[in-house]
Design a protein around this motif. Structure first.
Motif, PDB file in Angstrom:
ATOM      1  N   UNK A   1       0.793  -0.999   0.211  1.00 35.36           N
ATOM      2  CA  UNK A   1      -0.069   0.073   0.003  1.00 35.36           C
ATOM      3  C   UNK A   1       0.811   0.796   0.143  1.00 35.36           C
ATOM      4  N   UNK A   2      -0.043   2.238  -0.491  1.00 39.31           N
ATOM      5  CA  UNK A   2       0.779   3.714  -0.195  1.00 39.31           C
ATOM      6  C   UNK A   2       0.396   4.167   0.575  1.00 39.31           C
ATOM      7  N   UNK A   3       0.993   4.578   1.461  1.00 37.36           N
ATOM      8  CA  UNK A   3       1.024   5.082   3.712  1.00 37.36           C
ATOM      9  C   UNK A   3       0.847   6.728   2.944  1.00 37.36           C
ATOM     10  N   UNK A   4       1.142   7.589   1.567  1.00 43.57           N
ATOM     11  CA  UNK A   4       1.294   9.121   0.768  1.00 43.57           C
ATOM     12  C   UNK A   4      -0.618   8.837   0.917  1.00 43.57           C
ATOM     13  N   UNK A   5      -1.736   8.214   0.490  1.00 42.57           N
ATOM     14  CA  UNK A   5      -2.485   8.114  -0.639  1.00 42.57           C
ATOM     15  C   UNK A   5      -3.542   7.901   0.392  1.00 42.57           C
ATOM     16  N   UNK A   6      -3.420   6.595   1.408  1.00 41.54           N
ATOM     17  CA  UNK A   6      -4.055   6.190   2.862  1.00 41.54           C
ATOM     18  C   UNK A   6      -4.436   7.160   3.676  1.00 41.54           C
ATOM     19  N   UNK A   7      -3.080   7.446   4.081  1.00 41.11           N
ATOM     20  CA  UNK A   7      -3.248   8.004   5.354  1.00 41.11           C
ATOM     21  C   UNK A   7      -3.883   9.112   5.662  1.00 41.11           C
ATOM     22  N   UNK A   8      -3.904   9.988   4.749  1.00 38.58           N
ATOM     23  CA  UNK A   8      -4.828  11.466   4.348  1.00 38.58           C
ATOM     24  C   UNK A   8      -6.464  10.749   4.867  1.00 38.58           C
ATOM     25  N   UNK A   9      -6.333   9.869   4.024  1.00 32.17           N
ATOM     26  CA  UNK A   9      -7.784   9.954   3.709  1.00 32.17           C
ATOM     27  C   UNK A   9      -8.489   9.715   5.606  1.00 32.17           C
ATOM     28  N   UNK A  10      -7.402   8.602   6.369  1.00 36.25           N
ATOM     29  CA  UNK A  10      -8.294   8.631   7.274  1.00 36.25           C
ATOM     30  C   UNK A  10      -8.009   9.301   8.818  1.00 36.25           C
ATOM     31  N   UNK A  11      -7.399  10.024   8.294  1.00 32.51           N
ATOM     32  CA  UNK A  11      -7.038  11.379   9.629  1.00 32.51           C
ATOM     33  C   UNK A  11      -7.969  12.489   8.752  1.00 32.51           C
ATOM     34  N   UNK A  12      -8.741  12.451   7.657  1.00 30.59           N
ATOM     35  CA  UNK A  12      -8.869  13.648   7.379  1.00 30.59           C
ATOM     36  C   UNK A  12     -10.522  14.240   8.160  1.00 30.59           C
ATOM     37  N   UNK A  13     -11.053  14.779   8.411  1.00 26.96           N
ATOM     38  CA  UNK A  13     -11.500  15.280   9.609  1.00 26.96           C
ATOM     39  C   UNK A  13     -12.510  14.598  10.669  1.00 26.96           C
TER      40      UNK A  13
END
Lengths: 205, 205
Positions: free
Chosen positions: A77-89
């Motif tokens: 997985x590409x953590x630079x793509x996944x983590x921002x979505x997990x953390x958003x708002x």
């Protein structure tokens, strides 16, 4: 959860891939260069020269340098793509919920699982791979999520987050300790999700 | 935190050790046998025969089979001695406090640190060592603390506990990722202690 499978790399142009030999030659050259010089000091130009291809083909098959690294090093997985979505708002509890789901997907995919274990074994036994991993994570991943992390040292938060994931994979897949190794992915994910969420956005002391 | 250093093994009798050659021969034989057959299927009798010594000498130098394993495999502490003390008559918060102290001692001792990393590297690269580790931990450690753990599957609690410790050691010492690798031991210990305490005695879901 967005994934980067080596068999289907990001192709921004949408064109058909060239012969798989070209792609494999780039990956081989990339693995060798990254292992020899680490992430930061490896130039796409040098990889292209080693593979005997035009540098533009690297972007065509793999996207950016970091995407090439993620594919070459075996991270599924590409953590630079996944983590921002997990953390958003999200509150800490919501981050934990999303991680419980995402980590369950990760642990439940046998192909991802195999590649993660291979990456871990390489990291444990190859100092040069370890160096590439430790150069990649603080920089690229932190840049992607810095503003969404909790107070204090964001790089440390990502280190702690990674430590729990790595430990679970070591326990389940490298050591194979029971009952952890046989526990359904969603139960493992629920057990560690509050920890992962705390490391990203909660109280560290 | 009680430790088992290889240079000063437990000697219940209090007698002086014999020639260090004998001790080393036992350790070599033990490492080979444990690696070949795993913890459970290795007999002290066979180790004694390989080392060319009387089986009583193993007890004299190392104590029980599990103490021999802990020394041979490179684990610097005996979790069957440490964990019961951490858990005795304590709330989850108190367990976290004690772990914050104990883990800080562990991470701060350069000799312990070296041996843990060696054990981890061996575990990641040698399937037979991994097998010995996974046979040792669920059985011997669980027996020592079973009654003091939280509700549910005690073996799973120990697995999760170990996963976070292993992950921290992988991050700090095998991968060497910053800032985790340079963070003072007490700060690392404080960050992970609530997680470790939850895994042992708290809510897993």
């Amino acid at each position: 959860m967005s994934t980067h499978k080596p068999a289907k790399p990001a192709r921004p142009s949408g064109r058909r891939p060239g012969p798989s030999g070209t792609r494999d030659a780039i990956l081989s050259a990339a693995r060798r260069r990254f292992a020899e010089a680490g992430y930061r000091r490896t130039a796409l130009r040098a990889i292209a020269a080693d593979a005997g291809v035009d540098q533009k083909l690297i972007a065509h098959y793999f996207g950016t340098k970091q995407q090439l690294f993620v594919t070459a090093i075996g991270l599924p997985i590409d953590p630079t793509a996944v983590l921002p979505a997990v953390l958003r708002d999200a509150t800490e509890a919501q981050v934990a919920e999303r991680l419980a789901w995402g980590v369950a997907q990760l642990l439940g995919d046998p192909q991802l699982h195999e590649r993660l274990v291979a990456a871990l074994r390489a990291t444990a036994s190859e100092p040069e791979i370890a160096r590439a991993m430790r150069e990649f994570f603080p920089g690229e991943v932190l840049a992607a999520v810095q503003d969404q992390l909790g107070p204090g040292d964001g790089a440390l938060r990502l280190n702690l987050f990674g430590s729990q994931l790595v430990g679970i994979l070591m326990g389940r897949d490298v050591i194979g300790v029971e009952p952890l190794a046989s526990l359904p992915p969603d139960q493992v994910a629920r057990a560690i999700a509050p920890t992962l969420a705390r490391y990203l956005v909660g109280d560290l002391n």
